[in-house]
Write an enzyme that holds these catalytic residues in place. Structure first.
Site, PDB file in Angstrom:
ATOM      1  N   ARG A   1       0.847  -1.344  -0.052  1.00  0.00           N
ATOM      2  CA  ARG A   1      -0.024   0.068  -0.126  1.00  0.00           C
ATOM      3  C   ARG A   1       0.893   1.220  -0.037  1.00  0.00           C
ATOM      4  NH1 ARG A   1      -4.924  -1.880   3.977  1.00  0.00           N
ATOM      5  NH2 ARG A   1      -5.204  -3.896   2.711  1.00  0.00           N
TER       6      ARG A   1
ATOM      7  N   ARG B   1       1.364   1.380  10.165  1.00  0.00           N
ATOM      8  CA  ARG B   1       0.811   1.802   8.957  1.00  0.00           C
ATOM      9  C   ARG B   1       2.291   1.418   8.001  1.00  0.00           C
ATOM     10  NH1 ARG B   1      -3.387   4.288   7.391  1.00  0.00           N
ATOM     11  NH2 ARG B   1      -4.097   4.985   9.374  1.00  0.00           N
TER      12      ARG B   1
ATOM     13  N   GLU C   1      -7.226  -0.638  14.944  1.00  0.00           N
ATOM     14  CA  GLU C   1      -7.860  -1.448  14.026  1.00  0.00           C
ATOM     15  C   GLU C   1      -6.968  -2.833  13.590  1.00  0.00           C
ATOM     16  OE1 GLU C   1      -8.883   0.048  10.264  1.00  0.00           O
ATOM     17  OE2 GLU C   1      -9.267  -1.852   9.404  1.00  0.00           O
TER      18      GLU C   1
ATOM     19  N   SER D   1     -11.123  -6.262   9.782  1.00  0.00           N
ATOM     20  CA  SER D   1     -12.313  -5.714   9.285  1.00  0.00           C
ATOM     21  C   SER D   1     -13.105  -6.543   8.378  1.00  0.00           C
ATOM     22  CB  SER D   1     -11.922  -4.161   8.739  1.00  0.00           C
ATOM     23  OG  SER D   1     -12.288  -4.180   7.230  1.00  0.00           O
TER      24      SER D   1
ATOM     25  N   ARG E   1      -0.089  -5.769  11.960  1.00  0.00           N
ATOM     26  CA  ARG E   1      -0.836  -5.298  13.284  1.00  0.00           C
ATOM     27  C   ARG E   1      -0.968  -6.386  14.242  1.00  0.00           C
ATOM     28  NH1 ARG E   1      -5.043  -0.791  10.689  1.00  0.00           N
ATOM     29  NH2 ARG E   1      -3.600   0.721   9.696  1.00  0.00           N
TER      30      ARG E   1
END
Length: 459
Positions: free
Chosen positions: A289, A304, A379, A382, A421
RNA sequence: GGAGAGGUGGCCGAGUGGUCGAAGGCAGCGGUCUUGAAAACCGCCAGGGUGCAAGCCCUCGAGGGUUCGAAUCCCUCCCUCUCCGCCA
């Protein structure tokens, strides 16, 4: 083409992808059903408002009418041309033949002209309707990122009787993470995992995968690259300023941001058997990403990063089953994170934070002791129900057994484990006073040890 | 990467520029016969879109071109197979 299981028709370039056959009204990249735009206009405008997206539904409706009109014209023109060609098969004298040929040429030109008009109308519709987001589930809370509905909290935020460290400090101190080397060799927000973190990474993958297999998912390791059309079909913008997706410069390919892309593309342009649904796919891939526009946002350490590994769930269902499956995905995610002995909360994401394809989205946020001042929830996974929004572009349908009609499927995706994460959460929550990290019981069989840190075998 | 051969319905496999959305076979479905089954025989059977339906449109890997007319001729691309090279 596989002889068993669902057919994969023209996966390389799904038929009619770039230029839909004139007989087809559906497959542009408009991801809402263009035929419903006028009827459900209120709802669509409501969805845009709740999501904070400016969109012009009226012009999309007008644009669709143009496309439909051109389509009808083309249909008629083709029919005239076919009739003319049939007439040309009989014996004709020279004069008749000359007249026939001239007429044929005129018909051909007419068809070409209408096709060109249709292409323009289509492009226009694609742009206008493609900007419209999915509908929103009526229970989705309205608002932005902070307006989520808290569904439940499981466990209490971890407390320590010593000065707790964040994962970055722990990782460096224990020889588990090297961001400096990552930056040197690759760039900012790339990193090396080392020693026990490597084992943890692999253990997490296998742990999650075993649960998914038990839940009936078919495991896949997917390509890490995908064609731009597939990327766009899932709803990611493969190019452009604020794209989250990396593209290669010497091939027409993108690095995937998630296996959702490659799993979703798996049945592009396919018609599945109703009996085969739900199709539960598990995919392991690297995820890349750009994090464009995310500069400065809670970006410490592993939270991130530009690359991580993820075990993803992707499910294809009948429309009437997608909501129950959505709950099911969430339950699986909770099972996975509960097993890691992490405190977490489950939230129902608010309308403004859904993203265009999602009809409804649940996030699991794990407690991260090193996040912010004194820790906060962040987070880690999801689960989204995208209904038929992605399926429409990807042209993934199924055949109803009773009516024999083809219908678009619903598509859902959920994170089983996003390793960066998950590693962050495990390190921070299971750290001990001496800096070593306890391995959650469920991972111990996969790790072959109960502690991460120097002095433990293989650190 | 180089050389060659290919891509046609669920599968195999024919296909002369018009009579081809496409022979034949297998599989599938329905039937005759049979106590039942098998065999044999007869019939049906590509897909997609749209439509209440009749119908109409689209599709022979994809895109473009030639032609009044393309599965068939030309170009580009993708994919598969065989051989060679390189390589984990």
């Amino acid at each position: 083409m596989s002889s068993d299981g669902p057919r994969l028709v023209g996966l390389a370039r799904p038929k009619g992808w770039r230029c839909a056959g004139p007989g087809e009204l559906l497959p542009f990249s408009a991801m809402l059903d263009p035929r419903c735009l006028a009827d459900r206009r209120q709802e669509i405008e409501e969805s845009c408002r709740k999501r904070g997206i400016k969109a012009d539904v009226a012009s999309a409706v007008a644009s669709y009418e143009q496309v439909a009109a051109r389509q009808t014209e083309l249909n008629d023109a083709n029919r005239r041309r076919n009739e003319h060609q049939k007439a040309g098969k009989q014996k004709l004298d020279d004069e008749q033949r000359a007249a026939h040929t001239a007429e044929g040429r005129a018909l051909k030109e007419a068809v070409a002209r209408i096709e060109a008009d249709l292409a323009v109308a289509r492009a226009d519709l694609e742009e206008r309707a493609g900007a419209l987001p999915n509908f929103i589930h009526p229970d989705v809370p309205e608002g932005g990122e902070e307006d989520f509905r808290l569904l439940r909290r499981v466990g209490e935020p971890t407390t320590f009787d010593f000065e707790a460290r964040d994962h970055l400090e722990l990782g460096i101190q224990q020889g588990l993470l090297d961001f400096e080397a990552g930056a040197r060799v690759t760039g900012n927000k790339f990193y090396y995992l080392k020693n026990g973190a490597v084992l943890l990474e692999l253990a997490l993958q296998r742990y999650a995968l075993d649960i998914l297999i038990e839940e009936g998912f078919v495991p896949h390791i997917t390509p890490d690259l995908a064609r731009p059309e597939i990327v766009a079909g899932i709803g990611y913008n493969p190019r452009g300023e604020e794209t989250q997706i990396y593209s290669l410069s010497n091939a027409d390919l993108c690095l995937v941001g998630t296996a959702e892309i490659t799993l979703g593309g798996l049945h592009a342009d396919a018609i599945l058997d109703e009996d085969d649904l739900p199709l539960k796919l598990a995919g392991i891939s690297h995820c890349f990403r750009t994090e464009a526009g995310a500069a400065g946002r809670e970006s410490k350490g592993l939270y991130r990063v530009h690359q991580f590994t993820k075990v993803e769930m992707f499910v294809i269902t009948r429309p009437e089953d997608s909501e129950a499956m959505h709950e099911n995905l969430l339950a699986i995610e909770e099972r996975i994170f509960g097993g890691l002995e992490l405190p977490y909360q489950v939230i129902d994401i608010a309308s403004g934070d859904l993203g265009a394809p999602a009809f409804r989205k649940y996030d699991i946020e794990a407690w991260m002791p090193g996040r912010g001042e004194g820790g906060s929830y962040g987070e880690v996974s999801s689960a989204s129900n995208c209904t038929d929004y992605q399926a429409r572009r990807l042209k993934t349908r199924f055949r109803r057994k009773d009516t024999k009609k083809n219908e678009l499927v619903h598509m859902l995706n959920g994170t089983a484990v996003a390793n960066s994460r998950a590693i962050l959460a495990v390190l921070e929550n299971h750290q001990r006073a001496d800096g070593t990290i306890g391995v959650p019981k469920a991972l111990q069989p996969y790790m072959g040890r109960d502690t991460i840190g120097p002095g433990t075998s293989s650190s």
